[in-house]
Design a protein around this motif. Sequence first.
Motif, PDB file in Angstrom:
ATOM      1  N   GLU A 342      41.096  37.981  18.218  1.00 52.79           N
ATOM      2  CA  GLU A 342      40.542  39.296  18.530  1.00 52.79           C
ATOM      3  C   GLU A 342      40.370  39.468  20.038  1.00 52.79           C
ATOM      4  O   GLU A 342      40.670  40.535  20.581  1.00 52.79           O
ATOM      5  N   ALA A 343      39.893  38.429  20.710  1.00 55.05           N
ATOM      6  CA  ALA A 343      39.732  38.500  22.161  1.00 55.05           C
ATOM      7  C   ALA A 343      41.080  38.636  22.853  1.00 55.05           C
ATOM      8  O   ALA A 343      41.231  39.398  23.822  1.00 55.05           O
ATOM      9  N   VAL A 344      42.074  37.906  22.353  1.00 52.29           N
ATOM     10  CA  VAL A 344      43.412  37.989  22.933  1.00 52.29           C
ATOM     11  C   VAL A 344      43.994  39.387  22.744  1.00 52.29           C
ATOM     12  O   VAL A 344      44.583  39.962  23.665  1.00 52.29           O
ATOM     13  N   ALA A 345      43.818  39.955  21.556  1.00 51.75           N
ATOM     14  CA  ALA A 345      44.364  41.282  21.266  1.00 51.75           C
ATOM     15  C   ALA A 345      43.691  42.372  22.095  1.00 51.75           C
ATOM     16  O   ALA A 345      44.331  43.365  22.459  1.00 51.75           O
ATOM     17  N   LYS A 346      42.419  42.197  22.409  1.00 55.62           N
ATOM     18  CA  LYS A 346      41.684  43.207  23.170  1.00 55.62           C
ATOM     19  C   LYS A 346      42.001  43.175  24.657  1.00 55.62           C
ATOM     20  O   LYS A 346      41.775  44.166  25.353  1.00 55.62           O
ATOM     21  N   ARG A 347      42.513  42.064  25.143  1.00 60.09           N
ATOM     22  CA  ARG A 347      42.785  41.961  26.584  1.00 60.09           C
ATOM     23  C   ARG A 347      43.837  42.983  26.989  1.00 60.09           C
ATOM     24  O   ARG A 347      44.888  43.107  26.374  1.00 60.09           O
ATOM     25  N   GLN A 348      43.583  43.666  28.081  1.00 56.39           N
ATOM     26  CA  GLN A 348      44.521  44.655  28.581  1.00 56.39           C
ATOM     27  C   GLN A 348      45.254  44.205  29.838  1.00 56.39           C
ATOM     28  O   GLN A 348      46.387  44.630  30.076  1.00 56.39           O
ATOM     29  N   ALA A 349      44.625  43.356  30.643  1.00 57.31           N
ATOM     30  CA  ALA A 349      45.246  42.993  31.917  1.00 57.31           C
ATOM     31  C   ALA A 349      44.727  41.643  32.394  1.00 57.31           C
ATOM     32  O   ALA A 349      43.667  41.176  31.968  1.00 57.31           O
ATOM     33  N   ILE A 350      45.499  41.016  33.265  1.00 52.65           N
ATOM     34  CA  ILE A 350      45.047  39.814  33.970  1.00 52.65           C
ATOM     35  C   ILE A 350      45.199  40.057  35.466  1.00 52.65           C
ATOM     36  O   ILE A 350      45.986  40.922  35.900  1.00 52.65           O
ATOM     37  N   PHE A 351      44.466  39.276  36.260  1.00 51.13           N
ATOM     38  CA  PHE A 351      44.372  39.546  37.689  1.00 51.13           C
ATOM     39  C   PHE A 351      44.566  38.276  38.508  1.00 51.13           C
ATOM     40  O   PHE A 351      44.415  37.161  38.004  1.00 51.13           O
ATOM     41  N   GLY A 352      44.865  38.464  39.789  1.00 51.40           N
ATOM     42  CA  GLY A 352      45.009  37.324  40.671  1.00 51.40           C
ATOM     43  C   GLY A 352      44.873  37.709  42.127  1.00 51.40           C
ATOM     44  O   GLY A 352      44.786  38.895  42.485  1.00 51.40           O
ATOM     45  N   GLU A 353      44.874  36.682  42.973  1.00 49.24           N
ATOM     46  CA  GLU A 353      44.615  36.868  44.398  1.00 49.24           C
ATOM     47  C   GLU A 353      45.302  35.750  45.186  1.00 49.24           C
ATOM     48  O   GLU A 353      45.321  34.600  44.754  1.00 49.24           O
ATOM     49  N   ILE A 354      45.864  36.094  46.318  1.00 48.18           N
ATOM     50  CA  ILE A 354      46.582  35.129  47.157  1.00 48.18           C
ATOM     51  C   ILE A 354      45.927  35.099  48.533  1.00 48.18           C
ATOM     52  O   ILE A 354      45.644  36.161  49.119  1.00 48.18           O
ATOM     53  N   TYR A 355      45.730  33.888  49.058  1.00 48.79           N
ATOM     54  CA  TYR A 355      44.979  33.713  50.296  1.00 48.79           C
ATOM     55  C   TYR A 355      45.729  32.886  51.341  1.00 48.79           C
ATOM     56  O   TYR A 355      46.753  32.264  51.057  1.00 48.79           O
ATOM     57  N   ALA A 356      45.123  32.837  52.522  1.00 48.07           N
ATOM     58  CA  ALA A 356      45.575  31.936  53.575  1.00 48.07           C
ATOM     59  C   ALA A 356      45.397  30.488  53.125  1.00 48.07           C
ATOM     60  O   ALA A 356      44.515  30.180  52.323  1.00 48.07           O
ATOM     61  N   HIS A 357      46.235  29.606  53.649  1.00 46.08           N
ATOM     62  CA  HIS A 357      46.133  28.179  53.322  1.00 46.08           C
ATOM     63  C   HIS A 357      44.798  27.610  53.760  1.00 46.08           C
ATOM     64  O   HIS A 357      44.173  26.817  53.040  1.00 46.08           O
ATOM     65  N   ASP A 358      44.336  27.989  54.956  1.00 45.14           N
ATOM     66  CA  ASP A 358      43.067  27.506  55.485  1.00 45.14           C
ATOM     67  C   ASP A 358      42.009  28.596  55.331  1.00 45.14           C
ATOM     68  O   ASP A 358      42.245  29.765  55.636  1.00 45.14           O
ATOM     69  N   ILE A 359      40.840  28.215  54.866  1.00 46.51           N
ATOM     70  CA  ILE A 359      39.776  29.163  54.549  1.00 46.51           C
ATOM     71  C   ILE A 359      39.010  29.558  55.814  1.00 46.51           C
ATOM     72  O   ILE A 359      38.355  28.721  56.445  1.00 46.51           O
ATOM     73  N   PRO A 360      39.049  30.853  56.206  1.00 50.31           N
ATOM     74  CA  PRO A 360      38.289  31.279  57.387  1.00 50.31           C
ATOM     75  C   PRO A 360      36.785  31.191  57.169  1.00 50.31           C
ATOM     76  O   PRO A 360      36.045  30.734  58.037  1.00 50.31           O
ATOM     77  N   ASP A 361      36.328  31.630  55.970  1.00 49.15           N
ATOM     78  CA  ASP A 361      34.890  31.648  55.684  1.00 49.15           C
ATOM     79  C   ASP A 361      34.715  31.743  54.172  1.00 49.15           C
ATOM     80  O   ASP A 361      35.003  32.782  53.573  1.00 49.15           O
ATOM     81  N   TYR A 362      34.231  30.666  53.544  1.00 47.71           N
ATOM     82  CA  TYR A 362      34.099  30.669  52.087  1.00 47.71           C
ATOM     83  C   TYR A 362      33.076  31.701  51.613  1.00 47.71           C
ATOM     84  O   TYR A 362      33.098  32.123  50.456  1.00 47.71           O
ATOM     85  N   ARG A 363      32.187  32.130  52.505  1.00 43.64           N
ATOM     86  CA  ARG A 363      31.181  33.135  52.140  1.00 43.64           C
ATOM     87  C   ARG A 363      31.751  34.543  52.129  1.00 43.64           C
ATOM     88  O   ARG A 363      31.153  35.456  51.555  1.00 43.64           O
ATOM     89  N   SER A 364      32.922  34.718  52.758  1.00 39.71           N
ATOM     90  CA  SER A 364      33.565  36.038  52.827  1.00 39.71           C
ATOM     91  C   SER A 364      35.037  35.872  52.482  1.00 39.71           C
ATOM     92  O   SER A 364      35.896  35.831  53.372  1.00 39.71           O
ATOM     93  N   PRO A 365      35.368  35.768  51.182  1.00 35.07           N
ATOM     94  CA  PRO A 365      36.754  35.488  50.789  1.00 35.07           C
ATOM     95  C   PRO A 365      37.755  36.526  51.263  1.00 35.07           C
ATOM     96  O   PRO A 365      38.925  36.209  51.472  1.00 35.07           O
ATOM     97  N   GLU A 366      37.299  37.762  51.468  1.00 32.50           N
ATOM     98  CA  GLU A 366      38.226  38.810  51.896  1.00 32.50           C
ATOM     99  C   GLU A 366      38.813  38.538  53.279  1.00 32.50           C
ATOM    100  O   GLU A 366      39.882  39.062  53.624  1.00 32.50           O
ATOM    101  N   LYS A 367      38.173  37.669  54.064  1.00 39.19           N
ATOM    102  CA  LYS A 367      38.688  37.376  55.402  1.00 39.19           C
ATOM    103  C   LYS A 367      40.012  36.616  55.366  1.00 39.19           C
ATOM    104  O   LYS A 367      40.769  36.657  56.322  1.00 39.19           O
ATOM    105  N   GLY A 368      40.275  35.912  54.280  1.00 41.66           N
ATOM    106  CA  GLY A 368      41.539  35.183  54.162  1.00 41.66           C
ATOM    107  C   GLY A 368      42.455  35.754  53.108  1.00 41.66           C
ATOM    108  O   GLY A 368      43.450  35.132  52.747  1.00 41.66           O
ATOM    109  N   LEU A 369      42.141  36.936  52.608  1.00 42.95           N
ATOM    110  CA  LEU A 369      42.877  37.523  51.494  1.00 42.95           C
ATOM    111  C   LEU A 369      44.188  38.162  51.938  1.00 42.95           C
ATOM    112  O   LEU A 369      44.207  38.987  52.847  1.00 42.95           O
TER     113      LEU A 369
END
Length: 435
Positions: A342-369
């Motif tokens: 039922e959970a599988v059937a209800k799913r409509q979409a999956i998501f993801g995100e790709i970043y820089a190899h080195d993390i600029p600031d783990y507190r602000s993920p958008e900085k390396g997005l």
Amino acid sequence: MIRNLLIAATAVLAFAANERPSAAADRPNVVILLSDDQRWNDYSFQGHEAIQTPNIDRLAEQSMVYQRGYVPTSLCRPSLASLFTGLYPHQDGITGNDPREGKRTKEGRAVLVDRFMKNPRLAEILGRHGYVSFQSGKWWEGNPSSGGFTAGMTHGDVTKGGRHGDVGLTIGRKTMEPVMNFIDESVAADKPFFLWYAPMMPHLPHDPPERILKKYKAEGRPLPVAKYFAMCDWWDETCGQVLDHLEEKGVADNTIVIYLCDNGWTQRSDVGGGAIGGPRGKRSVYDGGTRTPIMIRYPGHAKPSENTTDLASSIDVVPTILAAAGIQTDYNFPGINLLNPEAVAKRQAIFGEIYAHDIPDYRSPEKGLFYRWVIDGDWKLIVPTGQEEGEYGPKEPALFNLKSDPEEQKNVISDHPDVAKKLREKLDGWWSPKV
């Protein structure tokens, strides 16, 4: 003899406060078989014309197979952390392989390990319900005790070469004994166990045994390609050893085995090819970097099938395992139980995100997005941030129909603006960072 680890003393997480323990009879053993740098169709059961993977093929025949499986990000450490925490990289703070500041220092890496330990962690949760656990192969988060493992191979000491597995990286390539001993000792002690089997295979260096390599040497096939093919074969051989040992010990029927890969790979024909391989593979936003078969073998609970339509994500692994073990938490994991139709059937979409190899600031993920992406049915929308430092995806928003264009060669966003708008709304509803 397995080297016991001292489990770090950590505060009990709030989400675990109301966990309800499972009965011993309901606790299956758990084995994760995690490939490293392998394209989603580089298996004989997926139709590859040369690569032979008889053991993984056999596992596929016995498993619920999500052929449209994905990882949210296509780089080693954040992909493994996401798999282990059940959270997206922007949630668990591990978005890249290394911190930008203090990249290879003890202090720099300790900051990220400390951040990692603030998340739900699979081995730690299972441990509070009577499981013993063992880490082998890739492990980025310092000593395995940071994940709650009761034993493991990696020391994680940066001053002694610790980074992404150190001694643990000998598993598969040089020995299988620590894994076999752990299974033996767990069965003898009548303890439910969790095995993290994550060799650096078929990952570089591509140095397969000659007995396997000779199967793939062929006129017109570049040697680097033959070596990669042989590495996939070698990885398959070690998976067979683990699966056979479960059978020999009589615990296969009470063990949930989950198979997947951390990210994709494109093997170049020239010598080497670099740490990230060819284009549209590792680190990319395309399916060549993010797609992987996700298989679940759990006799009597997971019906063997070739699931070619439903979407699955590595985000789903933690909730699937906890559900199978009868462990309930108050934490709202973003994934679903893949054993729940039922959970599988209800799913409509999956998501993801790709970043820089080195993390600029783990507190602000958008900085390396670099990118966010969403898949809904046959449609895939990619939205870049403009911060990319390489060639890992399109420069402008792109829409692909994965059914008619599986290699994502034709951007049809101008032909389907309504579809792109709908997917963008879903993507922003999932996570809308201010970049």
